[in-house]
Design a protein around this motif. Structure first.
Motif, mmCIF file in Angstrom:
data_model
loop_
_atom_site.group_PDB
_atom_site.id
_atom_site.type_symbol
_atom_site.label_atom_id
_atom_site.label_comp_id
_atom_site.label_asym_id
_atom_site.label_seq_id
_atom_site.Cartn_x
_atom_site.Cartn_y
_atom_site.Cartn_z
ATOM 1 N N UNK A 1 5.991 25.466 14.865
ATOM 2 C CA UNK A 1 6.203 24.020 14.974
ATOM 3 C C UNK A 1 5.093 23.478 15.870
ATOM 4 N N UNK A 2 4.454 22.407 15.467
ATOM 5 C CA UNK A 2 3.338 21.858 16.246
ATOM 6 C C UNK A 2 3.665 20.446 16.715
ATOM 7 N N UNK B 1 11.139 23.521 8.718
ATOM 8 C CA UNK B 1 11.140 24.398 9.895
ATOM 9 C C UNK B 1 11.768 23.691 11.099
ATOM 10 N N UNK B 2 11.360 22.460 11.347
ATOM 11 C CA UNK B 2 11.890 21.718 12.493
ATOM 12 C C UNK B 2 13.397 21.503 12.336
ATOM 13 N N UNK C 1 11.187 35.857 16.341
ATOM 14 C CA UNK C 1 10.452 34.940 17.214
ATOM 15 C C UNK C 1 10.082 33.666 16.457
ATOM 16 N N UNK C 2 10.324 32.519 17.097
ATOM 17 C CA UNK C 2 9.861 31.247 16.522
ATOM 18 C C UNK C 2 8.907 30.600 17.514
ATOM 19 N N UNK C 3 7.769 30.119 17.012
ATOM 20 C CA UNK C 3 6.736 29.566 17.892
ATOM 21 C C UNK C 3 6.709 28.043 17.872
ATOM 22 N N UNK C 4 6.456 27.481 19.058
ATOM 23 C CA UNK C 4 6.220 26.039 19.156
ATOM 24 C C UNK C 4 4.921 25.858 19.932
ATOM 25 N N UNK C 5 4.000 25.102 19.370
ATOM 26 C CA UNK C 5 2.763 24.778 20.086
ATOM 27 C C UNK C 5 2.795 23.321 20.509
#
Ligand SMILES: C[S@@+](CC[C@H](N)C(=O)[O-])C[C@H]1O[C@@H](n2cnc3c(N)ncnc32)[C@H](O)[C@@H]1O
Ligand SMILES: [Zn+2]
Length: 299
Positions: free
Chosen positions: A150-151, A10-11, A127-131
């Motif tokens: 992505x965390x 993913x990254x 949409x792509x999420x980053x926390x």
């Protein structure tokens, strides 16, 4: 595929949005296991699938127990459903159809459940999420539970992200750094900040202080500071009182910063009082980034 391989994949798709938190250079994805900058600063994937991009050591009050309690409240009690629905509605309404990908950063995401729930509510696949959170404990839990995003362990005041890389920044009940948000937000990007209003969890505070909490919280200063940095497009008030079962009460007592200075006895006393209703009272501030700042890290 292991967690680590899944998140590395993913990254690697979004490697262009990363920026080295030590020297600000772009990063590449190396040897299927690290993010590396042109000055060779290297950040490895942990086995749970997150990347630790902190550049200094920190002490956090937020421990595993608090994050577990937050996770149960957010995912199981349904106490924040209206908040998630409203935020995803705002996101869906403001989606720019011409983008092929929308990056959403949750700055100060804790154990990641709000971001996960909001992404679940948003119907959009682009949409792509980053926390991002400073607490390794929170991010470890997020990476273990939620595979969509992505965390990153990192500091929201020096985030490991490129200038103008985020279309939407969420900042839910967490500290903010607006100069940094301006830097990483695209021009006209959305900043969605959730702040408590004066009656937020008031039953807990009243039980804690044994009387009406006289120093009741007002969010005027927070709102005013937000408005100095972003064009305030909308404010939504999410306010209601709801019944509470025993399990929710135990989790609520444990998830709140109010518990930090409480002894086990104090906590048990509150639980034994059997608060049966709880008030959620929040403002959602929706701002637009009108600045065009790049290459200006705040600190
Ligand atoms: C009240 S919690 C909210 C967490 C989550 N948004 C939620 O509502 O469950 C505040 C969070 O801010 C994080 N935090 C505090 N300072 C931070 C910083 N400089 N950078 C990133 N996260 C930070 C804490 O670790 C904590 O997870
Ligand atoms: Zn570097």
């Amino acid at each position: 595929m292991t967690n680590k391989e899944k998140s590395a994949e993913l990254v690697s798709k979004y490697v262009h949005i990363f920026s080295c938190p030590l020297c600000n250079s772009p990063m590449i994805f190396a040897n299927l296991k690290s993010l590396v900058c042109s000055n060779n600063h290297t950040f490895d994937f942990a086995k749970q699938g997150y990347v630790n991009m902190m550049t200094r050591s920190t002490n956090s009050h937020y421990d595993k127990k608090i994050f577990e309690a937050r996770n149960r409240i957010i995912m199981e009690s349904g106490l924040y459903i209206l908040l998630h629905e409203k935020i995803s509605e705002v996101i869906d309404e403001n989606m720019n159809a011409s983008n092929d990908k929308i990056m959403i950063l949750d700055a100060g995401c804790g154990e990641g459940s709000h971001l996960q729930r909001i992404l679940d509510e948003c119907k959009n696949e682009i949409i792509a999420g980053i926390g991002l959170d400073i607490s390794k404990e929170g991010i470890r839990m997020a990476a273990r539970n939620y595979k969509k995003s992505i965390w990153l362990v990192g500091d929201l005041a020096n985030s490991p992200l490129q200038d103008q890389s985020c279309h939407i920044i969420l900042n839910i009940l967490s500290p903010a750094n607006y100069k940094e948000f301006q830097r990483i937000s695209v021009p006209n990007g959305l900043i969605i900040k959730v702040v408590p209003r004066s009656n937020y969890l008031k039953e807990l505070r009243e039980a804690r202080f044994d009387e009406k909490d006289k120093t009741s919280y007002k969010n005027d200063e927070t709102v005013s500071l937000f408005k100095q940095h972003f064009h305030l497009m909308d404010t939504f008030e999410i306010s209601y009182t709801r019944g509470l079962n025993e399990k929710d009460l135990t989790n609520l007592t444990q998830m709140s910063p109010l518990s930090w200075n409480m002894s086990k006895d104090d906590m048990e006393q509150i639980i034994n009082r059997g608060i049966s209703r709880i008030t959620i009272d929040l403002d959602i501030l929706v701002g637009i980034n009108k600045s065009n700042k790049t290459n200006e890290r705040p600190n």
